[in-house]
Scaffold this active site. Structure first.
Site, PDB file in Angstrom:
ATOM      1  N   TYR A  95      41.334  39.937  30.479  1.00  0.00           N
ATOM      2  CA  TYR A  95      40.505  40.683  29.594  1.00  0.00           C
ATOM      3  C   TYR A  95      39.610  41.274  30.667  1.00  0.00           C
ATOM      4  CZ  TYR A  95      37.119  42.281  26.549  1.00  0.00           C
ATOM      5  OH  TYR A  95      36.182  42.918  26.046  1.00  0.00           O
ATOM      6  N   SER A 145      31.976  45.691  29.358  1.00  0.00           N
ATOM      7  CA  SER A 145      31.326  44.454  28.642  1.00  0.00           C
ATOM      8  C   SER A 145      30.606  43.929  29.985  1.00  0.00           C
ATOM      9  CB  SER A 145      32.535  43.602  28.529  1.00  0.00           C
ATOM     10  OG  SER A 145      32.236  42.308  28.710  1.00  0.00           O
ATOM     11  N   LYS A 189      38.493  45.448  31.783  1.00  0.00           N
ATOM     12  CA  LYS A 189      37.356  46.314  31.885  1.00  0.00           C
ATOM     13  C   LYS A 189      36.997  46.739  33.313  1.00  0.00           C
ATOM     14  CE  LYS A 189      37.173  46.024  27.422  1.00  0.00           C
ATOM     15  NZ  LYS A 189      37.362  47.181  26.718  1.00  0.00           N
TER      16      LYS A 189
END
Ligand code: NAD
Ligand code: UFG
Length: 339
Positions: free
Chosen positions: A149, A124, A153
């Site tokens: 979150y 992302s 990544k």
């Protein structure tokens, strides 16, 4: 080629299934349906007129993942499986670290044991952090993420880079997505968030459908031309096509490579609302609201590397994104669930 898609029943995975099948590849999906349902796969099969082999189970379960590799000949993997709700990751960080990092590490270990060493990973733009340098270029240093979150990544990227560094037989392609929106033009598959949507486009769609009263625009005092945040929205079918190119690239390269998947164009929240109204001939109730914690002012991609190396670039317009998102929403007001 025959590719395994972990999390292949989800929003981006289901659209990527269509692109891969259309390009003549075979698809195997592994998903535990924590944020999706088998109906998405049935609809992909209807769109493509081809079948998909589906395994229901958890990507963190080594015995289960191993059983899939025992049964299937797999040429390469796209690893979509993960939890993705930013706010939820702040409330229950351990679930995010356990699921997202557990899935990445289990998958890579099982892949290595089965001598399948080509992986494309769903990363992302969040790994750039709040970089002041826009557009975001792959050579920028990775930044500070603002939520667990995002860190999953960041850490998954690190883990896979280290695996490829230690064993030169690996190919790792890290795809940094910007803001995927829209749906397949058939309106048969699309984004189906559970509960109140966090993201802008699904919230706009549900407001237009009357499921939500009005859209709150989070912050109009950012240092941007109209004061609202700027993002690089990309049609999910363009993103899906990017995965086909990334997998084909992975088949004859080794080592780690990072690609932004974005359009290179930034649009503000006000511009998105206006574009949605224009494309769909409707009026969207909206109000200005305070800033949302953790949001950065501006994020858009430098997409030049994907164009030069993968021969991929986004083709669909902002109008296409708004029209296809609304086509899906209006045909499926309750998503994949029956009313
Ligand atoms: P999604 O939630 O629709 O799809 C993820 C899929 O993974 C779901 O089908 C879910 O059931 C499955 N899954 C989750 N944990 C699993 C596990 N342990 N075992 C098996 N299956 C599991 O999300 P999406 O929007 O399609 O995103 C796909 C990937 O792309 C995710 O990794 C996400 O973090 C990443 N990503 C998404 C965006 C975005 O805006 N949608 C942006 C950047 C990156
Ligand atoms: N926004 C609103 N109202 C809403 C929802 C969003 O004004 O109801 C605004 C946000 O404040 C932001 C913009 O719309 O300015 C886009 O917000 P999204 O939540 O749609 O997207 P983000 O850029 O915040 O987040 C996305 C993905 C994350 C990823 C991040 C960084 O959802 O998974 O991009 O790439 F980490």
């Amino acid at each position: 080629m025959r590719f395994l898609l972990t999390g292949g029943a989800g929003y981006i995975g289901s659209h990527t299934c269509v692109s891969l099948l259309d390009a003549g590849h075979e698809v195997v999906v592994l998903d535990n349906f924590v944020n999706s349902c088998p109906e998405a796969i049935a609809r992909v099969e209807k769109i493509a007129g081809k079948s998909i082999t589906l395994y229901e189970g958890d990507c963190c379960d080594a015995a289960f993942v191993s059983s899939v590799f025992d049964k299937e000949h797999i040429d390469g993997v796209v690893h979509f499986a993960g939890l993705k709700a930013v706010g939820e990751s702040v409330r229950i960080p351990l679930n995010y670290y356990q699921n997202n990092l557990g899935a990445t590490m289990t998958l890579c270990r099982v892949m290595a044991e089965h001598h399948v060493k080509r992986i494309v990973f769903s990363s992302s733009a969040t790994v750039y952090g709040d970089s002041k340098e826009v557009p975001f270029n792959e050579s920028l240093p990775m930044g500070e993420c603002t939520n667990p979150y995002g860190w999953t990544k960041w850490m998954s990227e690190r883990i896979m880079r280290d695996i490829a560094f230690a064993d030169p037989e690996w190919t790792v392609v890290l795809l940094r997505y910007f803001n995927p929106v829209g749906a397949h033009e058939s309106g048969l598959i699309g984004e189906d968030p559970s509960g109140i949507p966090n993201n802008l486009m699904p919230f706009i769609c549900q407001t237009a459908a009357g499921v939500r009263d009005k859209l709150s625009i989070f912050g109009n005092d950012y240092p941007t031309p109209d004061g609202t945040c700027v993002r690089d929205y990309i049609h999910v079918m363009d993103l899906a096509d990017g995965h086909v190119k990334a997998l084909e690239y992975a088949m004859d390269h080794q080592g780690t490579e990072i690609f932004n998947l974005g359009t290179g164009e930034g649009y503000s929240v006000y511009q998105m609302v206006a574009a949605f109204e224009r494309a769909n001939h409707l009026t969207l109730p909206h109000v200005d609201a305070p800033r949302r914690p953790g949001d950065i002012a501006v994020s858009y991609a430098d997409p030049a590397k994907a164009k030069a190396v993968l021969h991929w670039q986004a083709k669909r317009t902002l109008d296409d994104m708004c029209r296809d998102a609304w086509n899906w929403q209006s045909r499926n007001p309750h998503g994949y669930r029956q009313a």
